[in-house]
Scaffold this active site. Sequence first.
Site, PDB file in Angstrom:
ATOM      1  N   GLU A 176      41.418  44.015  45.899  1.00 46.19           N
ATOM      2  CA  GLU A 176      42.116  43.016  45.150  1.00 46.19           C
ATOM      3  C   GLU A 176      41.385  42.057  44.755  1.00 46.19           C
ATOM      4  OE1 GLU A 176      46.482  41.742  45.284  1.00 46.19           O
ATOM      5  OE2 GLU A 176      45.880  43.441  46.849  1.00 46.19           O
ATOM      6  N   SER A 224      30.661  33.806  39.416  1.00 42.93           N
ATOM      7  CA  SER A 224      30.003  35.179  39.403  1.00 42.93           C
ATOM      8  C   SER A 224      29.636  36.698  38.293  1.00 42.93           C
ATOM      9  CB  SER A 224      29.880  35.489  40.374  1.00 42.93           C
ATOM     10  OG  SER A 224      28.779  36.741  40.801  1.00 42.93           O
TER      11      SER A 224
END
Length: 278
Positions: free
Chosen positions: A72, A47
């Site tokens: 993260e 993505s």
Amino acid sequence: MRRSDNKYVDGNEDATVYHIAIKDIKPNPYQPRKTFDEESLVDLADSIKQHGILQPIVLRQTVKGYHIVVGERRYRAAQIAGLSELPAIVKQLTESEMMELAIIENLQREDLNAMEEAESYAKLMHDLNMTQQEVAKRLSKSRSYVANMLRLLNLPQPIAKMIREEKISGAHGRTLLAMKDVHKMKRLAKKVAQEKWSVRYLERYIADHKVNQKVETSSKRAQSKPQFIRKQERQLKEQYGTQVSISTRNQKGQITFEFTSEAEFKRLIRQLNNDQLF
């Protein structure tokens, strides 16, 4: 580090977005999450390749570079995607604030399991010296909810592992804690997972088990009494119309009359005042 012309709305204020070299970014040392699903990271990386990073990560600058405060997972996916830099907001935070934000971000995950949630509450309490009430207030939870989640930390490791792997739920785990025998608890947890028991069914099973266990214990205790004691119990039961138990130890004893209501109590008192037992 280079500054972006873009602004990002952070709370009620606009925050400056910087582009930080990935090589200068380090994971949060206080990150409570130890494992990241590799398949979902690859999906996120795909993505990112197509749409880029839609939301900047949050960093804290240190003498050793930048530590991740929030984001993260995006950082790891960006590495997979081959990015050389990340859009980020750099905040001035204390160690305690950094730790708290990392834990709170972890609690907001959609795939968070009950054991991870309980461990996060415990970490806030231990590392930041918070009470259950303070944790509940900070996270907009009730104190009883936090206390109930923390009870999961008392489960044996094999059962905790089953919750992590979503073989049983946290509610199953809390219900199993009613079983005091650890070996029986483990066996029952396996049965719950294999047969897909509902929490309500498990509650009924444990309640029935306790009743049966109580009856069995009472029966064994009664059978261990001398015959003449059992005979006296039967006679008193017939005479006073209620359950009577006689226990003896070291030449001392106790006679117990059972009553289930105030009216029954008063009836027994009247009879005992008017009668002589022996």
